[in-house]
Design a protein around this motif. Structure first.
Motif, PDB file in Angstrom:
ATOM      1  N   UNK A   1       1.113  -1.179   0.313  1.00  0.00           N
ATOM      2  CA  UNK A   1       0.236   0.233  -0.077  1.00  0.00           C
ATOM      3  C   UNK A   1       0.901   1.307  -0.178  1.00  0.00           C
ATOM      4  N   UNK A   2       2.091   1.335   0.772  1.00  0.00           N
ATOM      5  CA  UNK A   2       2.843   2.507   1.128  1.00  0.00           C
ATOM      6  C   UNK A   2       2.937   2.696   0.051  1.00  0.00           C
ATOM      7  N   UNK A   3       4.220   1.252  -0.858  1.00  0.00           N
ATOM      8  CA  UNK A   3       4.840   1.725  -2.358  1.00  0.00           C
ATOM      9  C   UNK A   3       3.711   2.221  -3.487  1.00  0.00           C
ATOM     10  N   UNK A   4       2.634   1.367  -3.728  1.00  0.00           N
ATOM     11  CA  UNK A   4       1.470   2.812  -4.249  1.00  0.00           C
ATOM     12  C   UNK A   4       0.809   3.679  -4.088  1.00  0.00           C
ATOM     13  N   UNK A   5       0.930   3.543  -3.307  1.00  0.00           N
ATOM     14  CA  UNK A   5       0.416   5.172  -2.808  1.00  0.00           C
ATOM     15  C   UNK A   5       1.325   6.312  -2.673  1.00  0.00           C
ATOM     16  N   UNK A   6       3.004   6.157  -2.385  1.00  0.00           N
ATOM     17  CA  UNK A   6       3.709   6.945  -3.049  1.00  0.00           C
ATOM     18  C   UNK A   6       4.029   6.827  -4.934  1.00  0.00           C
ATOM     19  N   UNK A   7       4.164   5.752  -5.083  1.00  0.00           N
ATOM     20  CA  UNK A   7       3.488   5.542  -7.029  1.00  0.00           C
ATOM     21  C   UNK A   7       2.672   6.568  -7.190  1.00  0.00           C
ATOM     22  N   UNK A   8       1.170   6.465  -6.950  1.00  0.00           N
ATOM     23  CA  UNK A   8       0.090   7.412  -6.830  1.00  0.00           C
ATOM     24  C   UNK A   8       0.347   8.902  -6.875  1.00  0.00           C
ATOM     25  N   UNK A   9       1.377   9.368  -6.154  1.00  0.00           N
ATOM     26  CA  UNK A   9       1.727  10.767  -5.386  1.00  0.00           C
ATOM     27  C   UNK A   9       2.389  11.057  -6.833  1.00  0.00           C
ATOM     28  N   UNK A  10       4.236  10.397  -6.809  1.00  0.00           N
ATOM     29  CA  UNK A  10       5.020  10.930  -8.694  1.00  0.00           C
ATOM     30  C   UNK A  10       4.133  10.672  -9.836  1.00  0.00           C
ATOM     31  N   UNK A  11       3.129  10.832  -9.664  1.00  0.00           N
ATOM     32  CA  UNK A  11       2.788   9.906 -11.489  1.00  0.00           C
ATOM     33  C   UNK A  11       1.357  11.223 -11.611  1.00  0.00           C
ATOM     34  N   UNK A  12       0.599  11.733 -10.014  1.00  0.00           N
ATOM     35  CA  UNK A  12      -0.161  12.563 -10.281  1.00  0.00           C
ATOM     36  C   UNK A  12       0.617  13.802 -10.272  1.00  0.00           C
ATOM     37  N   UNK A  13       2.106  13.994  -9.753  1.00  0.00           N
ATOM     38  CA  UNK A  13       2.472  14.939  -9.827  1.00  0.00           C
ATOM     39  C   UNK A  13       3.461  14.914 -11.286  1.00  0.00           C
TER      40      UNK A  13
ATOM     41  N   UNK B   1       2.133   8.639   4.058  1.00  0.00           N
ATOM     42  CA  UNK B   1       2.467   8.978   2.610  1.00  0.00           C
ATOM     43  C   UNK B   1       0.427   9.273   1.916  1.00  0.00           C
ATOM     44  N   UNK B   2      -0.404   9.048   2.869  1.00  0.00           N
ATOM     45  CA  UNK B   2      -1.985   8.824   2.387  1.00  0.00           C
ATOM     46  C   UNK B   2      -2.503  10.535   3.231  1.00  0.00           C
ATOM     47  N   UNK B   3      -1.593  11.225   4.021  1.00  0.00           N
ATOM     48  CA  UNK B   3      -1.561  12.660   4.349  1.00  0.00           C
ATOM     49  C   UNK B   3      -1.598  13.418   2.749  1.00  0.00           C
ATOM     50  N   UNK B   4       0.075  13.391   2.664  1.00  0.00           N
ATOM     51  CA  UNK B   4       0.586  13.939   1.396  1.00  0.00           C
ATOM     52  C   UNK B   4       0.063  13.408   0.350  1.00  0.00           C
ATOM     53  N   UNK B   5      -0.785  12.208  -0.013  1.00  0.00           N
ATOM     54  CA  UNK B   5      -1.949  12.563  -1.059  1.00  0.00           C
ATOM     55  C   UNK B   5      -3.143  12.981  -1.302  1.00  0.00           C
ATOM     56  N   UNK B   6      -3.637  12.994  -0.438  1.00  0.00           N
ATOM     57  CA  UNK B   6      -4.165  13.602   0.376  1.00  0.00           C
ATOM     58  C   UNK B   6      -4.512  15.977   0.518  1.00  0.00           C
ATOM     59  N   UNK B   7      -3.313  15.981   0.224  1.00  0.00           N
ATOM     60  CA  UNK B   7      -3.022  17.290   0.407  1.00  0.00           C
ATOM     61  C   UNK B   7      -2.898  17.194  -0.850  1.00  0.00           C
ATOM     62  N   UNK B   8      -2.104  16.954  -1.633  1.00  0.00           N
ATOM     63  CA  UNK B   8      -2.205  16.814  -3.221  1.00  0.00           C
ATOM     64  C   UNK B   8      -3.581  17.275  -3.859  1.00  0.00           C
ATOM     65  N   UNK B   9      -4.791  16.432  -3.722  1.00  0.00           N
ATOM     66  CA  UNK B   9      -5.707  16.677  -4.287  1.00  0.00           C
ATOM     67  C   UNK B   9      -6.495  16.989  -3.300  1.00  0.00           C
TER      68      UNK B   9
END
Length: 183
Positions: free
Chosen positions: A76-88, A133-141
């Protein structure tokens, strides 16, 4: 040119150092919390704390002192981090520089390398890393939301979209459907 750039920094209140300021606080904090959780998990603070950690988990990771044997937290950590990178990476509409490509690929690699690392550390650390990482993704979105941006009085920009989430999904779908067609 330097004078014009300086005037733009002042006019728009956007000096590049401000973008890195958060990292100067966030990275040391992440390291310190990770080390503190590791110390609690291995008993460095005494057997009572370690005992609480060994029975204080939830769901499938009831023992926070042991690595997640199911690999759910690490994956889950790897997928969330990859999602953050790909969204960016998908947010830019102009061609990216060589340095940007290198940086994006570096963070992709870090996201993948974190999976086996998270599988070997106590679950307390993997859970913290995933939560962070989930908090970072949430902030990004959240910062892409026009309604939230207006609520925070963030001025509208030329590149701002009225449908940011639809745009992210479309950009990711386009990026990965094109990659599959080329291979």
């Amino acid at each position: 040119m330097r004078r014009i750039v300086t005037e733009l920094y002042v006019r728009d209140n956007c000096h590049p150092f401000k973008a890195t300021l958060l990292l100067w606080v966030q990275v040391p904090m992440w390291v310190c919390v990770s080390l503190a959780l590791r110390n609690c998990s291995v008993g460095a603070l005494g057997p009572a704390v370690q005992e609480q950690f060994s029975s204080g988990g939830a769901l499938w990771f009831t023992d926070l002192t042991a690595p997640d044997s199911t690999w759910i937290l690490p994956l889950s950590l790897g997928l969330v981090n990859l999602l953050v990178v790909e969204i960016f990476a998908s947010q830019t509409k102009v061609p990216v520089s060589r340095i940007q490509k290198i940086a994006t690929n570096f963070f992709r690699a870090v996201s993948v390398v974190m999976i086996p690392i998270a599988a070997t550390v106590p679950s307390s650390m993997a859970l913290y890393w995933l939560s962070s990482s989930l908090v970072g993704l949430s902030h990004n979105l959240l910062l892409r939301s026009p309604a939230f941006r207006r609520l925070c009085r963030i001025p509208r920009t030329a590149s701002e979209s009225d449908t940011p989430y639809r745009d992210v999904v479309a950009a990711l779908a386009t990026r990965y459907s094109l990659r599959r067609q080329h291979h």
